[in-house]
Design an enzyme around this catalytic site. Structure first.
Site, PDB file in Angstrom:
ATOM      1  N   GLY A 131       0.862  -1.183   0.000  1.00  0.00           N
ATOM      2  CA  GLY A 131       0.000   0.000   0.000  1.00  0.00           C
ATOM      3  C   GLY A 131       0.891   1.224   0.000  1.00  0.00           C
ATOM      4  O   GLY A 131       1.269   1.744  -1.049  1.00  0.00           O
ATOM      5  N   ASP A 240       1.214  12.607  -8.142  1.00  0.00           N
ATOM      6  CA  ASP A 240       1.343  14.032  -7.779  1.00  0.00           C
ATOM      7  C   ASP A 240       0.101  14.788  -8.244  1.00  0.00           C
ATOM      8  O   ASP A 240      -0.419  15.656  -7.537  1.00  0.00           O
ATOM      9  CB  ASP A 240       2.599  14.653  -8.405  1.00  0.00           C
ATOM     10  CG  ASP A 240       3.876  14.115  -7.767  1.00  0.00           C
ATOM     11  OD1 ASP A 240       3.830  13.713  -6.593  1.00  0.00           O
ATOM     12  OD2 ASP A 240       4.904  14.080  -8.466  1.00  0.00           O
ATOM     13  N   ARG A 243      -3.018  13.572  -6.210  1.00  0.00           N
ATOM     14  CA  ARG A 243      -3.076  14.156  -4.860  1.00  0.00           C
ATOM     15  C   ARG A 243      -3.690  15.551  -4.892  1.00  0.00           C
ATOM     16  O   ARG A 243      -4.385  15.959  -3.950  1.00  0.00           O
ATOM     17  CB  ARG A 243      -1.674  14.149  -4.234  1.00  0.00           C
ATOM     18  CG  ARG A 243      -1.275  12.731  -3.855  1.00  0.00           C
ATOM     19  CD  ARG A 243       0.190  12.535  -3.511  1.00  0.00           C
ATOM     20  NE  ARG A 243       0.411  11.086  -3.299  1.00  0.00           N
ATOM     21  CZ  ARG A 243       1.594  10.513  -3.174  1.00  0.00           C
ATOM     22  NH1 ARG A 243       2.691  11.240  -3.259  1.00  0.00           N
ATOM     23  NH2 ARG A 243       1.685   9.209  -2.980  1.00  0.00           N
ATOM     24  N   GLY A 339     -25.247  18.638  16.459  1.00  0.00           N
ATOM     25  CA  GLY A 339     -25.632  17.870  17.652  1.00  0.00           C
ATOM     26  C   GLY A 339     -26.284  16.545  17.262  1.00  0.00           C
ATOM     27  O   GLY A 339     -25.820  15.885  16.327  1.00  0.00           O
ATOM     28  N   GLU A 363      -4.552   7.603  -2.242  1.00  0.00           N
ATOM     29  CA  GLU A 363      -3.553   8.406  -2.978  1.00  0.00           C
ATOM     30  C   GLU A 363      -2.425   8.902  -2.056  1.00  0.00           C
ATOM     31  O   GLU A 363      -1.901  10.004  -2.220  1.00  0.00           O
ATOM     32  CB  GLU A 363      -4.232   9.536  -3.752  1.00  0.00           C
ATOM     33  CG  GLU A 363      -5.278   8.959  -4.703  1.00  0.00           C
ATOM     34  CD  GLU A 363      -5.451   9.687  -5.991  1.00  0.00           C
ATOM     35  OE1 GLU A 363      -4.516  10.369  -6.434  1.00  0.00           O
ATOM     36  OE2 GLU A 363      -6.537   9.543  -6.581  1.00  0.00           O
ATOM     37  N   GLU A 367       0.319  10.161   6.544  1.00  0.00           N
ATOM     38  CA  GLU A 367       1.679   9.831   7.007  1.00  0.00           C
ATOM     39  C   GLU A 367       2.652   9.840   5.819  1.00  0.00           C
ATOM     40  O   GLU A 367       3.774  10.343   5.927  1.00  0.00           O
ATOM     41  CB  GLU A 367       1.684   8.456   7.703  1.00  0.00           C
ATOM     42  CG  GLU A 367       0.969   8.416   9.048  1.00  0.00           C
ATOM     43  CD  GLU A 367      -0.560   8.459   8.945  1.00  0.00           C
ATOM     44  OE1 GLU A 367      -1.108   8.233   7.843  1.00  0.00           O
ATOM     45  OE2 GLU A 367      -1.209   8.746   9.971  1.00  0.00           O
TER      46      GLU A 367
END
Ligand code: CAA
Length: 379
Positions: A131, A240, A243, A339, A363, A367
């Site tokens: 991944g 790129d 993203r 709420g 994508e 992290e």
């Protein structure tokens, strides 16, 4: 420096906003509830150029760039993140590698039909065992005369069962990690291409996500995109752009959260006045708005740099990191402002919260975006 959109960009934005409000918003909840792939919406989006935003006009596309694509994706995702990701993948992961790396023959063969929405594109990099560590992929493409024979499994492939072509990454040499990977355009009616069952997901439920398998799937040598063993760079440079697309999706979701929260907080009365009169709510709205504007600036900048063909790896990752965390922040706050009502399916914010979650995962996770950013600034 100019922070205003040009007249042309404003018109594109307005067209997308009208389309999203009129055609998508009224059906978004139902599509999501039933898990219906947005075929009908794609048919209506194509004449506006939304299926081939980056495709040059000579191949039937809109001949626009990544800034225009970002503006369109923001508006579409404001209404429906499932339709939004479908169009993001079509444009940024499906058409863009063909535009950039395709031969004239490949461009002529695929781009005109992608522009009309007749041909849907998908992108297959991820596998059960790879991944975040994309270069660890194990699918193979063995050269056999004037063909390649593909074997392997790809996971969580967005619209892998709806696509007519899939951009596939597979190993063509024993060279380690990124070095031995090639990229192929695989037509999904090729024998040995198998799309598995639709995954049952938390959000973006009208977008389909499937496992795909290659079982001795024989493709012509002309299916190779770019050079042999140079596919990893195609994967990364395509991502790129992807993203920036997911950053735009995130902004669209965040804007929808803010709009719903403003409306609800002006209507909902507690302690004798609309809750928008309380600072506790005002501070949430102010924070949401500020983060959305910061996300837009980063995303527009990344899109403009991609359009100028200058290095935008850092910009794309910062845009996605900022925007996806903003979408999740705004979705959480929107539910909180609503709420108990926010926890019900009667209001759209529970859908926004479920849809927002994926933007921090696909994508490249948040992290991975931080890792890319850190590598860029550390040198
Ligand atoms: N553009 C061009 N080339 C690039 C690049 C880029 N953005 N990033 C890296 N490369 C090149 C490097 O220069 C290097 O080339 P050399 O060997 O010639 O120097 C080569 O690629 C290998 O790079 P790294 O050593 O940096 O590779 P790595 O193994 O350390 O991995 C990574 C880098 C950033 C972690 C990468 O694996 C990554 O982005 N992982 C996340 C994967 C991902 O985003 N998956 C998303 C799947 S698609 C999806 O989600 C679609 C959907 O559903 C909607």
């Amino acid at each position: 420096m100019d922070f205003e959109l040009s007249e042309e960009m404003r018109m594109i934005q307005e067209t997308a906003r009208n389309f999203a409000d009129k055609e998508i918003a009224p059906v978004a909840s139902e599509l999501e509830r039933n898990g219906t792939f947005p075929h009908e919406l794609l048919k209506k989006a194509a004449p506006l150029g939304f299926c081939g935003m980056l495709i040059p006009e000579e191949y039937g596309g809109a001949g626009l760039g990544n800034l225009a694509l970002s503006l369109v994706l923001i508006e579409i995702n404001r209404a429906c993140a499932s339709t939004g990701v479908t169009l993001s993948v079509q444009n940024s992961l499906g058409t863009s590698p063909i535009i950039k790396y395709g031969t004239e023959e490949q461009k002529k063969k695929y781009l005109p039909r992608m522009a009309t929405g007749e041909l849907i594109g998908a992108y297959a990099l991820t596998e059960p065992g790879c991944g975040s560590d994309a270069a660890a992929l194990t699918a193979t493409a063995r050269k056999d005369g004037d063909h390649y024979v593909l074997n392997g499994v790809k996971s969580w492939i967005t619209q892998g069962d709806e696509a007519g072509i899939v951009i596939v990454y597979a190993r063509t040499s024993d060279a380690p990690k990124a070095k031995g990977i090639s990229c192929f355009i695989v037509e999904t009616d090729t024998p040995g291409f198998v799309a598995g069952k639709k995954e049952d997901k938390l959000g973006i439920r009208a977008s389909s996500t499937v496992e795909i398998r290659f079982e001795d799937c024989k493709v012509p040598a002309s299916a190779l995109l770019g050079e042999e063993n140079k596919g990893f760079k195609i994967a990364m440079s395509t991502l790129d752009g992807g993203r920036i697309g997911i950053a735009s999706q995130s902004i669209g979701i965040a804007e929808a959260c803010l709009e719903a929260s403003i409306k609800y907080s002006k209507e909902r009365v507690q302690f004798g006045k609309p809750i928008a009169h309380f600072q506790a709510i005002q501070w949430k709205l102010a924070e949401m708005k500020t983060r959305i504007e910061a996300s837009k600036l980063l995303t527009y900048k990344a899109a403009m740099k991609r359009d100028l063909d200058v290095d935008h790896v850092l910009d794309a990752s910062m845009a996605k990191l900022m925007s996806s965390t903003t979408a999740n922040f705004c979705a959480r706050e929107a539910v909180q402002i609503h709420g108990g009502a926010g926890y019900l399916k009667d209001f759209p914010v529970e859908r926004y919260m479920r849809d927002a979650r994926i933007t921090e995962i696909y994508e490249g996770t948040t992290e991975i975006q931080r890792l890319v950013i850190a590598r860029n600034i550390l040198g």
